[in-house]
Design a protein around this motif. Structure first.
Motif, mmCIF file in Angstrom:
data_model
loop_
_atom_site.group_PDB
_atom_site.id
_atom_site.type_symbol
_atom_site.label_atom_id
_atom_site.label_comp_id
_atom_site.label_asym_id
_atom_site.label_seq_id
_atom_site.Cartn_x
_atom_site.Cartn_y
_atom_site.Cartn_z
ATOM 1 N N ASN A 1 0.818 -1.211 0.000
ATOM 2 C CA ASN A 1 0.000 0.000 0.000
ATOM 3 C C ASN A 1 0.855 1.266 0.000
ATOM 4 O O ASN A 1 0.453 2.289 -0.562
ATOM 5 N N LEU A 2 2.018 1.204 0.637
ATOM 6 C CA LEU A 2 2.906 2.383 0.630
ATOM 7 C C LEU A 2 3.313 2.729 -0.790
ATOM 8 O O LEU A 2 3.407 3.909 -1.154
ATOM 9 N N ARG B 1 0.280 4.272 -2.451
ATOM 10 C CA ARG B 1 -0.019 5.619 -1.920
ATOM 11 C C ARG B 1 1.050 6.634 -2.306
ATOM 12 O O ARG B 1 0.747 7.818 -2.457
ATOM 13 N N SER B 2 2.276 6.174 -2.482
ATOM 14 C CA SER B 2 3.308 7.091 -2.985
ATOM 15 C C SER B 2 2.933 7.541 -4.392
ATOM 16 O O SER B 2 3.033 8.720 -4.742
ATOM 17 N N THR C 1 -0.051 9.971 -4.268
ATOM 18 C CA THR C 1 0.332 11.311 -3.824
ATOM 19 C C THR C 1 1.088 12.061 -4.921
ATOM 20 O O THR C 1 0.896 13.266 -5.103
ATOM 21 N N LEU C 2 1.914 11.348 -5.676
ATOM 22 C CA LEU C 2 2.600 12.002 -6.805
ATOM 23 C C LEU C 2 1.607 12.507 -7.841
ATOM 24 O O LEU C 2 1.693 13.639 -8.313
ATOM 25 N N MET D 1 -1.503 13.245 -7.405
ATOM 26 C CA MET D 1 -2.262 14.371 -6.873
ATOM 27 C C MET D 1 -1.407 15.631 -6.831
ATOM 28 O O MET D 1 -1.908 16.738 -7.042
ATOM 29 N N TYR E 1 -6.704 5.613 -1.265
ATOM 30 C CA TYR E 1 -5.722 6.717 -1.260
ATOM 31 C C TYR E 1 -4.459 6.352 -2.052
ATOM 32 O O TYR E 1 -3.476 7.078 -2.002
ATOM 33 N N MET F 1 -6.564 4.203 -5.974
ATOM 34 C CA MET F 1 -7.951 4.671 -6.040
ATOM 35 C C MET F 1 -8.071 6.196 -6.123
ATOM 36 O O MET F 1 -9.177 6.711 -6.292
ATOM 37 N N VAL F 2 -6.965 6.944 -5.992
ATOM 38 C CA VAL F 2 -7.096 8.405 -6.050
ATOM 39 C C VAL F 2 -7.614 8.835 -7.421
ATOM 40 O O VAL F 2 -7.386 8.153 -8.420
ATOM 41 N N GLY F 3 -8.284 9.949 -7.433
ATOM 42 C CA GLY F 3 -8.767 10.500 -8.694
ATOM 43 C C GLY F 3 -10.170 11.045 -8.562
ATOM 44 O O GLY F 3 -10.882 10.735 -7.603
ATOM 45 N N GLY F 4 -10.537 11.859 -9.524
ATOM 46 C CA GLY F 4 -11.858 12.463 -9.508
ATOM 47 C C GLY F 4 -12.867 11.671 -10.307
ATOM 48 O O GLY F 4 -14.070 11.785 -10.086
ATOM 49 N N GLN G 1 -15.549 5.443 -0.437
ATOM 50 C CA GLN G 1 -14.629 6.573 -0.560
ATOM 51 C C GLN G 1 -14.005 6.667 -1.950
ATOM 52 O O GLN G 1 -13.123 7.500 -2.169
ATOM 53 N N GLY G 2 -14.453 5.828 -2.855
ATOM 54 C CA GLY G 2 -13.886 5.863 -4.198
ATOM 55 C C GLY G 2 -14.473 6.983 -5.039
ATOM 56 O O GLY G 2 -15.528 7.530 -4.731
ATOM 57 N N ALA G 3 -13.765 7.314 -6.108
ATOM 58 C CA ALA G 3 -14.262 8.324 -7.040
ATOM 59 C C ALA G 3 -15.522 7.810 -7.738
ATOM 60 O O ALA G 3 -15.739 6.602 -7.841
ATOM 61 N N PHE H 1 9.357 13.469 -1.876
ATOM 62 C CA PHE H 1 8.304 13.815 -2.857
ATOM 63 C C PHE H 1 8.745 15.018 -3.689
ATOM 64 O O PHE H 1 8.620 15.037 -4.915
ATOM 65 N N LEU I 1 9.363 15.215 -7.687
ATOM 66 C CA LEU I 1 8.498 16.071 -8.503
ATOM 67 C C LEU I 1 9.263 17.226 -9.150
ATOM 68 O O LEU I 1 8.749 17.875 -10.067
ATOM 69 N N LEU J 1 1.148 17.965 -0.027
ATOM 70 C CA LEU J 1 2.147 16.895 0.112
ATOM 71 C C LEU J 1 2.400 16.582 1.590
ATOM 72 O O LEU J 1 2.572 15.413 1.960
ATOM 73 N N ARG K 1 -0.656 14.694 2.823
ATOM 74 C CA ARG K 1 -0.740 13.329 2.266
ATOM 75 C C ARG K 1 0.368 12.426 2.804
ATOM 76 O O ARG K 1 0.180 11.217 2.916
ATOM 77 N N THR L 1 -0.629 8.982 4.613
ATOM 78 C CA THR L 1 -0.037 7.697 4.235
ATOM 79 C C THR L 1 0.635 7.023 5.434
ATOM 80 O O THR L 1 0.554 5.803 5.599
ATOM 81 N N ASN M 1 -2.665 -0.229 8.593
ATOM 82 C CA ASN M 1 -2.548 -1.503 7.868
ATOM 83 C C ASN M 1 -1.714 -2.508 8.655
ATOM 84 O O ASN M 1 -2.032 -3.683 8.717
ATOM 85 N N TYR N 1 -7.222 12.596 0.670
ATOM 86 C CA TYR N 1 -6.136 11.613 0.812
ATOM 87 C C TYR N 1 -5.046 12.110 1.767
ATOM 88 O O TYR N 1 -3.981 11.499 1.858
ATOM 89 N N ARG O 1 -17.605 13.869 -1.268
ATOM 90 C CA ARG O 1 -18.119 12.588 -1.744
ATOM 91 C C ARG O 1 -17.119 11.467 -1.457
ATOM 92 O O ARG O 1 -17.498 10.311 -1.322
ATOM 93 N N GLN O 2 -15.834 11.809 -1.386
ATOM 94 C CA GLN O 2 -14.823 10.783 -1.126
ATOM 95 C C GLN O 2 -14.397 10.750 0.344
ATOM 96 O O GLN O 2 -13.473 10.029 0.697
ATOM 97 N N GLY O 3 -15.054 11.531 1.173
ATOM 98 C CA GLY O 3 -14.666 11.554 2.580
ATOM 99 C C GLY O 3 -15.243 10.371 3.343
ATOM 100 O O GLY O 3 -16.170 9.706 2.894
#
Lengths: 541, 541
Positions: free
Chosen positions: A369-370, A373-374, A377-378, A380, A407, A410-413, A513-515, B350, B354, B370, B373, B377, B384, B407, B512-514
């Motif tokens: 998951n790390l 999630r990395s 976050t990139l 986003m 997170y 699954m991130v995204g609009g 919590q998904g888009a 990060f 970037l 950042l 997030r 994470t 987890n 996120y 909506r994603q909260g």
């Protein structure tokens, strides 16, 4: 009695933007007049757009509707039948249609059958009408129906008994796979059975998770389709009624789409409308070298153009070299901006920071998951800096069993493949390749065993059953409400079925919590599947 | 005719777990029999629990209900009135109550008034009943009503006209601030007006975003409250009807709670039930040194005990030393595990990754996100690895205007303060300090100007109006549906109002994603506020 022409205004309203929608309606009415149409029929609730949800409850809607009527009353020489929210003085609110000519309101019809199942919550907003509206024009007897009304046999029968020759039906009927043809076939049967012509205008375009396919049509009382508009496109369709034949003249019929073409185009429309109407300059997505992101990339490019799409590959230690190559090739084939950002330093810094907490505890999903999630976050970060919308690339099979990182991936609009099972993802990839001169998705992306590449040599099938088995179980459980026992009775392995259903039930919190993403089945993970998160229901019978 | 006793079984069902709920009902019935009760009244839909949502549609519910009836039929010597889903042979489904004695069903009542507004979608699931149920027992005439029925004057009037002396009312009435007292006061008026005794049993406990407060009661036909159960606790309340006085005997009345105590306890119950019923061993949350996380920590500890709560402070360059000190002090005061994890190396990695994309573009919200997030994470990593649920700490004011990072600080399974405005957060913090011998939240956490500490010397009020102004605007717009023009007309600054409303409308995608969180107002960001994300509505009138 004379011949006449009816225009079907298959258009795409912006939900809530009444001024813009009304202007578009005026333009269409004027265009229809130019083409000598005598009537024009708009979709359901055309002034505010479907599904406006709690906007329907806003107190100023009455005033806004008045303004809409004022603007529309300037249209001359054509009968307009359009949808609006009718707030009456006794405090009732109806989903209604107005018949207007030269600024005069000839009649108002209140929808009688309010759907309150699946994605629909109309009883939250509206009262039921109890009266038919019938009007004569040019010596012809018309009636008005709104969407669900035409699926209620008693309602249409009553209208037919009033000697109505032609029912004008205003619709906002959401797309599902196969729905366009199903709708035409059903209405054709009905028209013949009740000896009534049906003029069926449908909304078109994407609205959040809903897609409206259009596919408006006219069926004669013989059951023949006289004319039919395109699927997924705005169109002003003109139908001609010939008095000499007492029937609608045979006009153009837009060809039906093959299933994969239909699904693909539905996703393109949904993505385009979501992105452009939300005001994003473009989109960004992570390419993994896998098939989901490859397909999402193709849909994005077809929706808004390659110049507005940015792709990023974010490899880690476990990423195969061929994944990087394939991602680069996809980006090149589609002509989009492509960047590579290795996540090793980021994951390492997370691991170092967590070491005092984790100690020597063995690696598990946490470390996977790390990575996800990395990457999230990139993406986003790039989205925040340059304003592009992040497209999420997960499919329905993954989301169903929680084989995805909240997170993380699954991130995204907007989750383009949210309602697309993995087995269909493969079909769509092949379809997309088939319509280009050279395939845009490298062949080995389609043939390689799917992998999240979060562990060495990981394959999806290490944790999940084969996708054809998984999807068959998911389809039975989600789409068809078949119980665990009955799915096992169909011949599936007991342990596999129990595991899959347990995963579906336990991952409600993740999906919540998904888009949002476009709905193409009859049971998407959206408003039509409402389950509690804390849920003691035991699978079984 | 004789005196009799009625037990009100104010209990907390686990939604969907029919077997467990039925066992609990049997236990309560047996306990009531021991206390010489003649009847026992359970909450609405007590066998499956409220709000079971689409579980109501599951085909096997009929079979499961049969099993429930079988189990309940073993209870002897007491009349049970309980709620269940009644699927009739003609294909209708009702929200119903059964009256059962010694395994015999004496009658079935189908709810007549189905709420389909706010958080309720009952018309999605149920058909309306059209008949009253009246039965005589011990020479006394009883009627049965279910929740919304008792808020419909005509429905209760009809029952009174049938000479019913006592209405047994099964409820699952969700909590809102002040609702417990409001309910008792309204029912007391009604009882007096219609000369009918009301026995009102309510569900108790948290179910996802809903909280049920219990506060069951009996009001006599004089309007007097004869007895009242505690708020937010399970209780078997016994009411005694004395034939000599033809009235319910004056019994115990649980004291009403002050507003802040009531809200605080509601959040404690919601958190406890969510965490324990989801099967988490404990919770983890990020402490920032600010008031939101401080209050969330206190609620968590009061809900599940300090030994099950883990707090982590994740400082960065912009974190003030006093924030670290205050976080440590809060953790010490509450007796929870506390750790510190600096995020500088993570944020730096990060930024370095970037840099090739960002170049020398000036810093903006991207860099702030950042930080948020990286923290999100880390929390998810700890969750987890050790299985604790992440509690999200954001408040309603922030969530309304999007002053939070998707996120980032929004990660978590349960957002304890999701429906608590910032001004109320301050009040709750003071309340929590007032009930301990020594304050658990350091005074300066309450008095310091709030800051997200994502930039040097940042204060919330750099970007937002003062919280009392912000909350007043939000309350008018969200809770009271006041339009932008009318809020400005109340005397608020035009630019401020326009900015706030624009932020509320634009941040629907974020909300909506909260995570879900407990509802304490009449318009939480949950099922009761349904807005499209793509939304062209223009504020104004």
């Amino acid at each position: 009695m004379k011949s006449f022409k009816i225009a079907l205004a298959q258009f795409s309203p912006v939900v809530g933007d009444i001024d813009a929608n009304v202007q578009k309606m005026i333009d269409q009415a004027n265009e229809a007049t130019k083409q000598n149409a005598d009537l024009i029929v708009f979709p359901e609730l055309s002034t505010i757009g479907y599904r406006a949800e709690d906007l329907f409850l806003r107190p100023s809607l009455t005033k806004r509707s008045e303004n809409a009527f004022k603007a529309l009353s300037q249209v001359k020489n054509i009968v307009m039948v359009f949808g609006f929210v009718n707030q009456t003085e006794d405090g009732q609110r109806y989903n209604s249609a107005a018949v207007m000519k030269d600024g005069q309101i000839l009649g108002i019809y209140n929808k009688q059958n309010l759907p309150n199942y699946s994605v629909f919550d109309e009883k939250r907003y509206f009262s039921e009408g109890h009266q038919h509206l019938v009007f004569e024009y040019l010596g012809h007897k018309f009636g008005v129906l709104i969407c669900e009304d035409v699926w209620s046999l008693p309602t249409v029968q009553q209208l037919a008994r009033l000697n109505v020759e032609t029912a004008l039906v205003l619709n906002a009927s959401p797309y599902e796979v196969g729905k366009p043809q199903h709708r035409v076939a059903t209405m054709s049967e009905l028209a013949k059975q009740l000896n009534i012509n049906l003029v069926y205008t449908n909304q078109v375009g994407g609205q959040d998770d809903l897609i409206f396919d259009g596919t408006s049509f006219v069926v004669s009382n013989s059951g023949t389709v006289a004319t039919q508009a395109a699927t997924f496109k705005e169109e002003l369709l003109i139908a001609e009624y010939e008095i000499e034949n007492k029937a609608f003249k045979q006009g153009s019929i837009a060809p039906a789409l093959d299933t994969m073409a239909e699904i693909y185009q539905s996703l393109v429309v949904a993505t385009r409308d979501y992105v452009t109407r939300s005001g994003f300059p473009g989109v960004i997505l992570g390419l993994s070298g896998g098939i989901d992101s490859a397909l999402t990339l193709a849909i994005a490019v077809d929706a808004i153009g390659a110049d507005k799409v940015q792709a990023v590959m974010m490899p880690y230690t476990y990423t195969a070299q061929i994944s990087v190559e394939d991602a680069a090739e996809q980006a090149k084939n589609m002509g989009v901006t492509f960047g590579i950002a290795e996540i090793n330093p980021i994951v390492n810094s997370f691991m170092q920071t967590l070491y005092p907490f984790f100690g020597n505890s063995p690696a598990d999903a946490t470390e996977e998951n790390l990575q996800a999630r990395s990457r999230g976050t990139l993406l986003m970060g790039l989205s925040n800096k340059f304003g592009n919308l992040v497209l999420s690339t997960g499919n329905k099979s993954e989301l169903a069993v929680g084989y995805c990182t909240l997170y993380g991936d699954m991130v995204g609009g907007f989750a383009v493949l949210k309602d697309v099972y993995k087995t269909i993802v493969f079909e769509l990839a092949k379809y997309r390749n088939s319509i280009s001169e050279t395939p845009v998705i490298p062949e080995r992306v389609i043939t390689r065993p799917p992998s999240a590449e979060l562990r060495p040599d990981q394959k999806d099938q290490d944790s999940l059953p084969a996708y054809d088995v998984l999807d068959a179980i998911l389809y039975a459980y989600i789409e068809e409400d078949v119980s665990q026992d009955n799915i096992i009775a169909k011949g599936f392995d007991k342990d596999v079925v129990e595991k899959v259903i347990k995963l579906v039930d336990r991952n409600e919190y993740k999906r919540r919590q998904g888009a949002i993403g476009p709905r193409i089945t009859s049971r998407a993970f959206s408003r039509e599947r409402r389950y509690p998160i804390v849920n003691g229901w035991k699978p079984g019978i």
